[in-house]
Design a protein around this motif. Structure first.
Motif, PDB file in Angstrom:
ATOM      1  N   UNK A   1      28.987  15.201  27.503  1.00 30.20           N
ATOM      2  CA  UNK A   1      30.379  14.843  27.575  1.00 30.20           C
ATOM      3  C   UNK A   1      30.959  15.476  28.563  1.00 30.20           C
ATOM      4  N   UNK A   2      31.802  15.226  29.681  1.00 30.76           N
ATOM      5  CA  UNK A   2      32.484  16.102  30.458  1.00 30.76           C
ATOM      6  C   UNK A   2      33.590  16.827  29.524  1.00 30.76           C
ATOM      7  N   UNK A   3      33.640  18.035  30.369  1.00 33.00           N
ATOM      8  CA  UNK A   3      34.799  19.081  29.792  1.00 33.00           C
ATOM      9  C   UNK A   3      35.863  19.187  30.671  1.00 33.00           C
ATOM     10  N   UNK A   4      37.193  18.950  30.301  1.00 37.85           N
ATOM     11  CA  UNK A   4      38.373  19.213  30.947  1.00 37.85           C
ATOM     12  C   UNK A   4      39.132  20.318  30.371  1.00 37.85           C
ATOM     13  N   UNK A   5      39.545  21.364  31.096  1.00 39.94           N
ATOM     14  CA  UNK A   5      40.471  22.249  30.642  1.00 39.94           C
ATOM     15  C   UNK A   5      41.854  21.962  31.074  1.00 39.94           C
ATOM     16  N   UNK A   6      42.915  21.810  30.311  1.00 45.09           N
ATOM     17  CA  UNK A   6      44.272  21.457  30.578  1.00 45.09           C
ATOM     18  C   UNK A   6      45.145  22.740  30.246  1.00 45.09           C
ATOM     19  N   UNK A   7      45.731  23.085  31.312  1.00 42.81           N
ATOM     20  CA  UNK A   7      46.847  24.415  31.212  1.00 42.81           C
ATOM     21  C   UNK A   7      48.016  23.938  31.376  1.00 42.81           C
ATOM     22  N   UNK A   8      48.939  23.859  30.249  1.00 41.29           N
ATOM     23  CA  UNK A   8      50.227  23.407  30.247  1.00 41.29           C
ATOM     24  C   UNK A   8      51.087  24.189  29.258  1.00 41.29           C
ATOM     25  N   UNK A   9      52.238  24.734  29.416  1.00 40.43           N
ATOM     26  CA  UNK A   9      52.872  25.558  28.459  1.00 40.43           C
ATOM     27  C   UNK A   9      53.700  24.543  27.414  1.00 40.43           C
ATOM     28  N   UNK A  10      53.635  23.368  27.578  1.00 42.23           N
ATOM     29  CA  UNK A  10      54.404  22.364  26.864  1.00 42.23           C
ATOM     30  C   UNK A  10      53.335  21.935  25.770  1.00 42.23           C
ATOM     31  N   UNK A  11      53.372  22.255  24.609  1.00 45.17           N
ATOM     32  CA  UNK A  11      52.442  21.989  23.367  1.00 45.17           C
ATOM     33  C   UNK A  11      52.367  20.413  23.260  1.00 45.17           C
ATOM     34  N   UNK A  25      36.397   9.951  25.740  1.00 43.70           N
ATOM     35  CA  UNK A  25      34.953  10.789  25.180  1.00 43.70           C
ATOM     36  C   UNK A  25      34.788  12.092  25.981  1.00 43.70           C
ATOM     37  N   UNK A  26      35.984  12.644  26.391  1.00 45.90           N
ATOM     38  CA  UNK A  26      35.929  13.910  27.170  1.00 45.90           C
ATOM     39  C   UNK A  26      36.071  14.972  26.083  1.00 45.90           C
ATOM     40  N   UNK A  27      35.398  16.020  26.311  1.00 43.55           N
ATOM     41  CA  UNK A  27      35.757  17.411  25.449  1.00 43.55           C
ATOM     42  C   UNK A  27      36.907  18.169  26.140  1.00 43.55           C
ATOM     43  N   UNK A  28      38.119  18.335  25.458  1.00 46.24           N
ATOM     44  CA  UNK A  28      39.220  18.839  25.985  1.00 46.24           C
ATOM     45  C   UNK A  28      39.443  20.422  25.432  1.00 46.24           C
ATOM     46  N   UNK A  29      39.738  21.242  26.353  1.00 49.59           N
ATOM     47  CA  UNK A  29      40.206  22.589  25.802  1.00 49.59           C
ATOM     48  C   UNK A  29      41.766  22.866  26.247  1.00 49.59           C
ATOM     49  N   UNK A  30      42.609  22.721  25.279  1.00 51.79           N
ATOM     50  CA  UNK A  30      43.979  22.961  25.649  1.00 51.79           C
ATOM     51  C   UNK A  30      44.304  24.293  25.794  1.00 51.79           C
ATOM     52  N   UNK A  31      45.144  24.652  26.872  1.00 55.32           N
ATOM     53  CA  UNK A  31      45.344  26.170  27.015  1.00 55.32           C
ATOM     54  C   UNK A  31      46.785  26.319  27.342  1.00 55.32           C
ATOM     55  N   UNK A  32      47.698  26.911  26.440  1.00 52.95           N
ATOM     56  CA  UNK A  32      48.930  26.998  26.585  1.00 52.95           C
ATOM     57  C   UNK A  32      49.643  27.991  27.725  1.00 52.95           C
ATOM     58  N   UNK A  33      48.633  29.011  27.966  1.00 52.25           N
ATOM     59  CA  UNK A  33      48.849  30.004  29.364  1.00 52.25           C
ATOM     60  C   UNK A  33      47.750  30.238  29.900  1.00 52.25           C
ATOM     61  N   UNK A  34      47.886  30.453  31.295  1.00 48.23           N
ATOM     62  CA  UNK A  34      46.875  30.797  32.327  1.00 48.23           C
ATOM     63  C   UNK A  34      46.298  32.247  32.118  1.00 48.23           C
ATOM     64  N   UNK A  35      47.027  32.920  31.179  1.00 54.89           N
ATOM     65  CA  UNK A  35      46.579  34.298  31.239  1.00 54.89           C
ATOM     66  C   UNK A  35      45.043  34.464  30.965  1.00 54.89           C
ATOM     67  N   UNK A  36      44.460  33.771  30.134  1.00 52.86           N
ATOM     68  CA  UNK A  36      43.114  34.069  29.784  1.00 52.86           C
ATOM     69  C   UNK A  36      42.085  32.871  30.584  1.00 52.86           C
ATOM     70  N   UNK A  45      33.229  26.447  30.601  1.00 51.83           N
ATOM     71  CA  UNK A  45      32.752  25.630  31.562  1.00 51.83           C
ATOM     72  C   UNK A  45      33.097  24.267  31.869  1.00 51.83           C
ATOM     73  N   UNK A  46      34.248  24.411  32.254  1.00 56.86           N
ATOM     74  CA  UNK A  46      34.831  22.851  32.525  1.00 56.86           C
ATOM     75  C   UNK A  46      34.241  22.200  33.664  1.00 56.86           C
ATOM     76  N   UNK A  47      34.274  20.810  33.885  1.00 59.52           N
ATOM     77  CA  UNK A  47      33.920  19.983  34.886  1.00 59.52           C
ATOM     78  C   UNK A  47      35.203  19.861  35.688  1.00 59.52           C
ATOM     79  N   UNK A  48      36.509  19.880  35.019  1.00 59.18           N
ATOM     80  CA  UNK A  48      37.642  19.555  35.772  1.00 59.18           C
ATOM     81  C   UNK A  48      38.677  20.472  35.008  1.00 59.18           C
ATOM     82  N   UNK A  49      39.686  20.923  35.704  1.00 58.87           N
ATOM     83  CA  UNK A  49      40.891  21.486  35.363  1.00 58.87           C
ATOM     84  C   UNK A  49      42.062  20.807  35.703  1.00 58.87           C
TER      85      UNK A  49
END
Length: 120
Positions: A1-11, A25-36, A45-49
């Motif tokens: 499955x492709x991995x997508x990192x989503x960075x947004x400060x709105x939950x 069928x994407x694997x998603x990593x939600x990130x509230x802050x770009x700090x990390x 190891x995202x395929x897309x941000x």
């Protein structure tokens, strides 16, 4: 499955992205802050941000510039998203994302852009 990192400060926006992408069928990593973001990229190891421009206390454009300036992340496709800036403004910047998403966004348009950039 492709991995997508989503960075947004709105939950709520993060949840919309996550639900829509996981349904495709994407694997998603939600990130509230770009700090990390760099630590997260190394571990996930995202395929897309998907990166929001207006982040709480940070500018997504500066984060994007860091991504493009780093040899470890410069090749990861990035979709910039914004409710404030239009596509013409984004294109006029020195560093260009791979695509742009204006908020509020159409779900099928967002999925088309993600599919194209991940070749899913």
């Amino acid at each position: 499955m492709k991995r997508v990192l989503v960075v947004d400060d709105d939950p709520d926006i993060l949840e919309v992205f996550q639900l829509a992408l996981e349904a495709e069928n994407y694997t998603v990593f939600p990130l509230l802050s770009p700090r990390y973001i760099f630590k997260t990229i190394r571990e996930f190891n995202p395929d897309l941000i998907i990166l929001d421009i207006m982040l709480n206390g940070m500018d997504g454009r500066a984060v994007f510039k860091q991504l493009r300036s780093n040899p470890e992340t410069e090749q990861i496709p990035v979709i910039m998203a914004s409710a404030r800036y239009d596509e013409n403004y984004i294109i006029s910047q020195k560093y260009h994302p791979d695509d742009y998403l204006e908020k509020p966004f159409n779900m099928s348009v967002m999925l088309q852009k993600v599919n194209r950039l991940t070749e899913n």
